[in-house]
Design a protein around this motif. Structure first.
Motif, PDB file in Angstrom:
ATOM      1  N   LEU A 119       0.620  -1.380   0.162  1.00  0.00           N
ATOM      2  CA  LEU A 119       0.221   0.038   0.248  1.00  0.00           C
ATOM      3  C   LEU A 119       1.179   1.150   0.090  1.00  0.00           C
ATOM      4  N   LEU A 120       1.817   1.126   0.482  1.00  0.00           N
ATOM      5  CA  LEU A 120       2.360   3.047   1.076  1.00  0.00           C
ATOM      6  C   LEU A 120       3.400   2.831  -0.386  1.00  0.00           C
ATOM      7  N   GLU A 121       3.967   2.027  -1.579  1.00  0.00           N
ATOM      8  CA  GLU A 121       3.816   2.012  -2.723  1.00  0.00           C
ATOM      9  C   GLU A 121       2.837   2.670  -3.565  1.00  0.00           C
ATOM     10  N   LEU A 122       2.285   2.349  -2.965  1.00  0.00           N
ATOM     11  CA  LEU A 122       0.633   3.643  -4.327  1.00  0.00           C
ATOM     12  C   LEU A 122       0.673   5.257  -3.488  1.00  0.00           C
ATOM     13  N   ILE A 123       0.980   4.916  -2.849  1.00  0.00           N
ATOM     14  CA  ILE A 123       0.618   6.530  -1.933  1.00  0.00           C
ATOM     15  C   ILE A 123       1.540   7.408  -1.362  1.00  0.00           C
ATOM     16  N   ASP A 124       1.658   9.096  -2.019  1.00  0.00           N
ATOM     17  CA  ASP A 124       2.606   9.577  -1.789  1.00  0.00           C
ATOM     18  C   ASP A 124       2.525  10.392  -0.172  1.00  0.00           C
ATOM     19  N   ILE A 125       3.621   9.703   0.634  1.00  0.00           N
ATOM     20  CA  ILE A 125       3.557  10.065   1.992  1.00  0.00           C
ATOM     21  C   ILE A 125       4.724  10.488   2.381  1.00  0.00           C
ATOM     22  N   SER A 126       5.513  11.094   1.356  1.00  0.00           N
ATOM     23  CA  SER A 126       6.560  12.321   1.452  1.00  0.00           C
ATOM     24  C   SER A 126       5.495  13.857   2.579  1.00  0.00           C
ATOM     25  N   ASN A 127       6.546  13.925   3.628  1.00  0.00           N
ATOM     26  CA  ASN A 127       5.309  15.368   4.611  1.00  0.00           C
ATOM     27  C   ASN A 127       4.542  14.520   5.423  1.00  0.00           C
ATOM     28  N   ALA A 128       4.142  13.267   5.427  1.00  0.00           N
ATOM     29  CA  ALA A 128       2.624  13.255   6.020  1.00  0.00           C
ATOM     30  C   ALA A 128       3.510  12.305   7.092  1.00  0.00           C
TER      31      ALA A 128
END
Length: 383
Positions: free
Chosen positions: A169-178
């Motif tokens: 799932l982490l591969e699918l979403i942008d979590i920079s500065n999250a």
């Protein structure tokens, strides 16, 4: 409305049509437009999607090709079973991004205002195929909790496989500065490393799956309470409120990781603080309490930690919405792709319904969308 529907079709052109070329009756985009519109308007499965289409054929034909009529519920089910969930999710999210650009404020996302992303799992209880109901599909979802935006999801065959699903799932979403929050099952060193490497931060609940770490954090906070929180650099805050007839008092504390715990916490990449959350609930003469411990890559900021913990707990309300408003647990779609695609459609529709600020329940908004095509168009096109 012409330009908006053109963008809709541009977004969904990215979804590969897996059917045999030249042997299809209904265009893929038309079926997907029907599915999204029908779910907004109250349809909970392929049978009801077909019925919605039959009743709204003239309206639907303004925006998509239905020269061959409305596809049957079997065709709808087959298409949902064939299309790739990752491509369908990407198309829905791009469509949502277009709506945000048109009419809605963007979420602020920078170092001072990190977006909170809650990742949690939910079993679709009606998706089992064996007599023991043991193989029901488990969906792991990511939510930007401030605005209730579904960011993505992946599916596994059981809750025990959630650990393997989270990195996917982490591969699918942008979590920079999250700030990514996870319950104890997701408190894994490899997941912490991935989040940090992707430019994000984490707040992980720590329980008995890491007994030494959990016991060490508990002992440190017990000592801090006995000797004085400020003596150990611990900051705390307390909130009080009422919910569903209960009195609730929540205590939050966070502090930098002490040297005595470094041998344990250094195994979690980027770890900077440990946290405690106590919840005391009273209803009449009955009282309950719950203590949870956390490890985080964020500095020891008690207000930020309290917000992250509360918002993660709030994901349970989204599960309630999916079951009560969309009847997800009653769905008998049993193929992994169909279950996943319908599940994400429900999450996407929840986001659209929450964007409408009128003070009506989500269930009522769905009914209004089914009765009033002008309101349905507003939700679909931000008119």
């Amino acid at each position: 409305m012409a330009s908006q529907i053109d963008v809709f079709h541009e977004c969904f052109d990215q979804v590969e049509d897996p059917r045999v070329a030249g042997r299809t009756t209904h265009p893929l985009n038309s079926i997907l437009f029907l599915v999204v519109s029908a779910v907004i308007a109250g349809a909970d499965g392929p049978d009801e999607i077909e019925s919605f289409g039959d009743e709204k054929l003239d309206w639907l034909s303004k925006y998509a090709d239905f020269e061959a009529g409305i596809p049957s519920h079997d065709t709808i089910t087959r298409v949902l079973s064939l299309i790739k969930p990752a491509e369908f999710q990407k198309a829905l999210l791009q469509w949502h991004a277009h709506l945000c650009e048109m009419n809605w404020d963007h979420e602020i996302k920078d170092d001072d205002h990190p977006v909170h992303v809650a990742i949690d799992g939910k079993t679709v209880r009606g998706s089992y195929t064996d007599a023991e109901k043991s193989d029901a599909i488990h969906i792991v979802s990511a939510w930007a909790t401030e605005n209730g935006v579904a960011l993505g999801q992946t599916e596994v065959d059981s809750k025990s496989n959630e650990i393997t699903a989270i990195p996917e799932l982490l591969e699918l979403i942008d979590i920079s500065n999250a700030i990514v929050t996870l319950d104890a099952m997701g408190c894994q060193k490899s997941i912490a490393e991935k989040i940090i490497d992707e430019g994000g931060d984490y707040v992980f609940a720590v329980k008995d799956n890491h007994p030494k770490l959990c016991a060490a954090i508990a002992e440190h906070f017990e000592m801090a309470h006995n000797e004085g929180l400020t003596t150990h650099g611990v900051r705390s805050t307390t909130t009080k409120g009422k919910q569903a007839g209960r009195d609730e008092e929540r205590f939050y504390a966070t502090g930098p990781i002490p040297e005595s715990l470094r041998a344990l916490t250094d195994q979690w990449k980027g770890a900077k603080s440990i946290c405690q959350a106590n919840t005391c609930t009273s209803r009449g003469d009955k009282q309950t309490s719950d203590i949870r411990y956390y490890i985080s890559s964020r500095p020891a900021r008690v207000g930020e930690f309290a917000n992250s913990a509360r918002r993660h707990w709030g994901i349970e309300s989204m599960h309630w919405v999916l079951d009560v408003v969309f009847h997800e647990d009653s769905s008998r779609l049993r193929t992994k792709n169909a279950t996943s695609n319908m599940s994400f459609t429900r999450r996407f529709v929840t986001t659209l319904l929450k964007r409408d600020t009128r003070k009506k329940s989500l269930r009522r908004k769905r009914k209004i969308a089914g009765w009033n095509t002008a309101f349905l168009e507003k939700l679909l096109f931000a008119a």
